[in-house]
Design a protein around this motif. Structure first.
Motif, PDB file in Angstrom:
ATOM      1  N   ARG A  27      11.102  16.307   5.501  1.00 30.05           N
ATOM      2  CA  ARG A  27       9.782  17.911   5.770  1.00 30.05           C
ATOM      3  C   ARG A  27       9.648  17.447   7.291  1.00 30.05           C
ATOM      4  NH1 ARG A  27       5.756  18.538   1.127  1.00 30.05           N
ATOM      5  NH2 ARG A  27       5.677  20.533   2.466  1.00 30.05           N
ATOM      6  N   THR A  28       9.299  18.687   7.150  1.00 33.55           N
ATOM      7  CA  THR A  28       8.507  19.304   8.890  1.00 33.55           C
ATOM      8  C   THR A  28       7.039  18.570   8.318  1.00 33.55           C
ATOM      9  OG1 THR A  28       9.663  20.880   9.182  1.00 33.55           O
ATOM     10  CG2 THR A  28       7.748  20.731  10.095  1.00 33.55           C
ATOM     11  N   PHE A  29       6.450  17.460   9.440  1.00 33.86           N
ATOM     12  CA  PHE A  29       5.476  16.540   9.196  1.00 33.86           C
ATOM     13  C   PHE A  29       3.533  17.441   9.407  1.00 33.86           C
ATOM     14  CE2 PHE A  29       3.603  11.984   8.767  1.00 33.86           C
ATOM     15  CZ  PHE A  29       2.852  12.710  10.177  1.00 33.86           C
ATOM     16  N   SER A  30       4.307  18.475   9.727  1.00 34.53           N
ATOM     17  CA  SER A  30       3.192  19.026  10.472  1.00 34.53           C
ATOM     18  C   SER A  30       2.625  19.936   9.123  1.00 34.53           C
ATOM     19  CB  SER A  30       3.257  19.966  11.905  1.00 34.53           C
ATOM     20  OG  SER A  30       3.914  20.413  12.093  1.00 34.53           O
ATOM     21  N   SER A  31       3.187  19.603   8.267  1.00 30.72           N
ATOM     22  CA  SER A  31       2.728  21.223   7.692  1.00 30.72           C
ATOM     23  C   SER A  31       2.561  20.640   6.068  1.00 30.72           C
ATOM     24  CB  SER A  31       4.847  21.708   6.920  1.00 30.72           C
ATOM     25  OG  SER A  31       5.316  20.303   6.070  1.00 30.72           O
ATOM     26  N   TYR A  32       2.307  19.419   6.037  1.00 30.71           N
ATOM     27  CA  TYR A  32       1.530  19.165   5.379  1.00 30.71           C
ATOM     28  C   TYR A  32       0.158  17.970   5.333  1.00 30.71           C
ATOM     29  CZ  TYR A  32       4.808  15.173   5.868  1.00 30.71           C
ATOM     30  OH  TYR A  32       6.105  14.198   6.116  1.00 30.71           O
ATOM     31  N   ALA A  33      -0.457  17.475   4.039  1.00 27.72           N
ATOM     32  CA  ALA A  33      -1.878  16.964   4.388  1.00 27.72           C
ATOM     33  C   ALA A  33      -1.008  15.513   4.414  1.00 27.72           C
ATOM     34  CB  ALA A  33      -3.291  17.155   3.885  1.00 27.72           C
ATOM     35  N   LEU A  34      -2.052  14.298   4.417  1.00 33.91           N
ATOM     36  CA  LEU A  34      -1.501  12.964   4.093  1.00 33.91           C
ATOM     37  C   LEU A  34      -2.717  12.624   3.797  1.00 33.91           C
ATOM     38  CD1 LEU A  34       0.620  13.151   7.040  1.00 33.91           C
ATOM     39  CD2 LEU A  34       1.672  11.703   5.110  1.00 33.91           C
ATOM     40  N   GLY A  35      -2.518  11.187   2.955  1.00 37.90           N
ATOM     41  CA  GLY A  35      -3.739  10.509   2.734  1.00 37.90           C
ATOM     42  C   GLY A  35      -3.045   8.787   2.509  1.00 37.90           C
ATOM     43  N   TRP A  36      -4.316   8.683   2.160  1.00 35.49           N
ATOM     44  CA  TRP A  36      -4.380   6.424   2.487  1.00 35.49           C
ATOM     45  C   TRP A  36      -5.166   6.595   0.304  1.00 35.49           C
ATOM     46  CZ3 TRP A  36      -1.091   3.180   4.438  1.00 35.49           C
ATOM     47  CH2 TRP A  36      -0.768   3.790   6.036  1.00 35.49           C
ATOM     48  N   PHE A  37      -4.416   5.857  -0.109  1.00 29.70           N
ATOM     49  CA  PHE A  37      -4.720   5.478  -0.962  1.00 29.70           C
ATOM     50  C   PHE A  37      -4.945   3.371  -1.285  1.00 29.70           C
ATOM     51  CE2 PHE A  37      -5.558   8.904  -4.025  1.00 29.70           C
ATOM     52  CZ  PHE A  37      -4.698   9.886  -3.621  1.00 29.70           C
ATOM     53  N   ARG A  38      -5.503   2.925  -2.070  1.00 29.34           N
ATOM     54  CA  ARG A  38      -5.477   1.213  -2.681  1.00 29.34           C
ATOM     55  C   ARG A  38      -5.778   1.318  -3.843  1.00 29.34           C
ATOM     56  NH1 ARG A  38     -10.888  -0.913   0.608  1.00 29.34           N
ATOM     57  NH2 ARG A  38     -12.559   0.583  -0.799  1.00 29.34           N
ATOM     58  N   GLN A  39      -4.961  -0.273  -4.584  1.00 29.08           N
ATOM     59  CA  GLN A  39      -4.702  -0.537  -5.743  1.00 29.08           C
ATOM     60  C   GLN A  39      -4.921  -1.568  -4.941  1.00 29.08           C
ATOM     61  OE1 GLN A  39      -1.693   0.703  -7.940  1.00 29.08           O
ATOM     62  NE2 GLN A  39      -3.100   0.680  -9.845  1.00 29.08           N
ATOM     63  N   ALA A  40      -6.127  -2.301  -5.776  1.00 29.65           N
ATOM     64  CA  ALA A  40      -6.494  -4.032  -6.081  1.00 29.65           C
ATOM     65  C   ALA A  40      -6.337  -4.259  -7.500  1.00 29.65           C
ATOM     66  CB  ALA A  40      -8.494  -4.609  -6.234  1.00 29.65           C
ATOM     67  N   PRO A  41      -5.569  -5.214  -7.017  1.00 33.86           N
ATOM     68  CA  PRO A  41      -5.370  -6.390  -8.687  1.00 33.86           C
ATOM     69  C   PRO A  41      -6.500  -5.960  -9.926  1.00 33.86           C
ATOM     70  CG  PRO A  41      -4.739  -8.032  -6.801  1.00 33.86           C
ATOM     71  CD  PRO A  41      -6.199  -6.838  -6.148  1.00 33.86           C
ATOM     72  N   GLY A  42      -5.660  -5.121 -10.577  1.00 32.66           N
ATOM     73  CA  GLY A  42      -6.205  -5.428 -12.131  1.00 32.66           C
ATOM     74  C   GLY A  42      -7.192  -3.398 -12.181  1.00 32.66           C
ATOM     75  N   LYS A  43      -6.847  -3.453 -11.038  1.00 33.25           N
ATOM     76  CA  LYS A  43      -7.629  -1.619 -10.768  1.00 33.25           C
ATOM     77  C   LYS A  43      -7.016  -0.465 -10.632  1.00 33.25           C
ATOM     78  CE  LYS A  43     -12.389  -4.030  -8.929  1.00 33.25           C
ATOM     79  NZ  LYS A  43     -13.158  -4.218  -7.752  1.00 33.25           N
TER      80      LYS A  43
END
Length: 121
Positions: A27-43
């Motif tokens: 998709r057009t990169f500049s048209s949407y927001a982006l984020g970072w998430f994380r997942q630790a073991p068991g969480k």
């Protein structure tokens, strides 16, 4: 549909730094927001940071505020997560995510495959 590919994970010692990258396509990169998430073991997966479509607005989880910085390069269709002052509790699989629209008020629609970050004491 957006395709996302993360890179830059690895193993570092307590207090070290890493920079994660996420290359996007579809998709057009500049048209949407982006984020970072994380997942630790068991969480559950947790929100880390987000950036608006143009990069002018950002948001961080309290746990990483002041240590992590999210940024994007719309010319390269890439979003980054600079992580400084890493702690063992930052150990997790980190995921890049794309939102439907230009802001990050809703749940992301697309996800990358994740990259492992391990911080040893």
């Amino acid at each position: 549909q957006v395709q996302l590919v993360e890179s830059g994970g690895g193993s570092v010692q307590d207090g070290g730094s890493l920079r994660l990258s996420c290359a996007a396509s579809g998709r057009t990169f500049s048209s949407y927001a982006l984020g970072w998430f994380r997942q630790a073991p068991g969480k559950e997966r947790e929100f880390i940071a987000a950036v608006s479509y143009g990069g002018s607005s950002t948001r961080y989880a309290d746990s990483v505020k002041g240590r992590f910085t999210i940024s994007r390069d719309n010319a390269k269709s890439t979003v980054y997560l600079q992580m400084n002052g890493l702690k063992p509790q930052d150990t997790a699989v980190y995921f890049c995510a794309a939102y439907d629209g230009p802001w990050y008020g809703s749940d992301p629609r697309s996800w990358g495959q994740g990259t492992q970050v391990t911080v040893s004491s």
